[in-house]
Design a protein around this motif. Structure first.
Motif, PDB file in Angstrom:
ATOM      1  N   LEU A  38       0.827  -1.197   0.000  1.00 19.19           N
ATOM      2  CA  LEU A  38       0.000   0.000   0.000  1.00 19.19           C
ATOM      3  C   LEU A  38       0.869   1.258   0.000  1.00 19.19           C
ATOM      4  O   LEU A  38       0.644   2.187  -0.782  1.00 19.19           O
ATOM      5  N   LEU A  39       1.886   1.274   0.849  1.00 24.58           N
ATOM      6  CA  LEU A  39       2.783   2.434   0.919  1.00 24.58           C
ATOM      7  C   LEU A  39       3.529   2.633  -0.397  1.00 24.58           C
ATOM      8  O   LEU A  39       3.627   3.744  -0.898  1.00 24.58           O
ATOM      9  N   LEU A  40       4.052   1.555  -0.936  1.00 24.83           N
ATOM     10  CA  LEU A  40       4.799   1.670  -2.194  1.00 24.83           C
ATOM     11  C   LEU A  40       3.908   2.162  -3.325  1.00 24.83           C
ATOM     12  O   LEU A  40       4.327   2.991  -4.142  1.00 24.83           O
ATOM     13  N   ASP A  41       2.690   1.651  -3.382  1.00 23.39           N
ATOM     14  CA  ASP A  41       1.760   2.078  -4.431  1.00 23.39           C
ATOM     15  C   ASP A  41       1.419   3.557  -4.297  1.00 23.39           C
ATOM     16  O   ASP A  41       1.288   4.260  -5.289  1.00 23.39           O
ATOM     17  N   ALA A  42       1.311   4.027  -3.065  1.00 23.87           N
ATOM     18  CA  ALA A  42       0.872   5.406  -2.837  1.00 23.87           C
ATOM     19  C   ALA A  42       1.990   6.434  -3.009  1.00 23.87           C
ATOM     20  O   ALA A  42       1.723   7.545  -3.460  1.00 23.87           O
ATOM     21  N   ILE A  43       3.238   6.067  -2.675  1.00 24.52           N
ATOM     22  CA  ILE A  43       4.257   7.115  -2.642  1.00 24.52           C
ATOM     23  C   ILE A  43       5.579   6.805  -3.335  1.00 24.52           C
ATOM     24  O   ILE A  43       6.410   7.698  -3.471  1.00 24.52           O
ATOM     25  N   ALA A  44       5.809   5.596  -3.743  1.00 26.56           N
ATOM     26  CA  ALA A  44       7.129   5.301  -4.353  1.00 26.56           C
ATOM     27  C   ALA A  44       7.164   5.733  -5.794  1.00 26.56           C
ATOM     28  O   ALA A  44       6.217   5.927  -6.461  1.00 26.56           O
TER      29      ALA A  44
END
Length: 127
Positions: A121-127
Motif C-alpha cells: 500500500l505504501l509503495l503504491d501510494a508514494i514510491a
C-alpha cells in the motif's frame, strides 16, 4: 534495497502506543522511510481553518500520513487539504488490509502478511 529511503511519513494517533502503530512503523522503516509519531491536537470541533492549516503543513512535511484513532470525518477533512495520501487506520485490525492479509494464506505468518500488504500500500501510494 530501501525503496522508501529519504521519504518521511507521519503517524497521527490519538491513542497510546499499540500494535497497529508498531506495525505501521516497522513496515515503513523496513522500506527505508522515516516515521514521525505525533498527536493531532485536532477534533471535529476544531475550526475549519485550523484543520486546513494543519493538513497543509502535513503535506509539506510528509509524503504520506497514517491516522489512527481519529474520527473518520476528521481524517476526511485532513485528506481534502493535505495534498498527499492520508490513510485512515491502514495498519489497524479493522482496516480491509487486515482481511486481505488473512486471505494470503497460511504459508506465511499473519503478522508478516500484514506487514507485506501495508508495504505494498505504501509503495503504491508514494514510491
Amino acid at each position: 534495497m530501501k525503496l522508501l529511503r529519504g521519504k518521511n511519513l507521519g503517524l497521527l494517533c490519538d491513542t497510546p502506543p499499540d500494535d497497529a502503530q508498531a506495525l505501521f512503523r516497522s513496515a515503513a522503516e523496513a522500506l527505508g522511510a522515516r516515521v514521525a509519531v505525533m498527536r493531532p491536537g485536532l477534533s471535529l470541533r476544531s475550526a475549519p481553518q485550523e484543520v486546513q492549516n494543519t493538513a497543509r503543513m502535513l503535506g509539506r512535511l510528509y509524503e504520506a500520513v497514517e491516522c489512527q484513532g481519529l474520527d473518520p470525518e476528521l481524517v476526511q477533512r485532513i485528506s481534502q487539504h493535505a495534498g498527499i495520501p492520508i490513510f485512515d487506520g491502514a495498519a489497524t485490525k479493522d482496516h480491509p488490509t487486515h482481511r486481505l492479509a488473512e486471505l494470503l494464506g497460511d504459508a506465511t505468518v499473519l503478522a508478516d502478511n500484514r506487514r507485506f500488504v501495508l508495504q505494498a500500500l505504501l509503495l503504491d501510494a508514494i514510491a
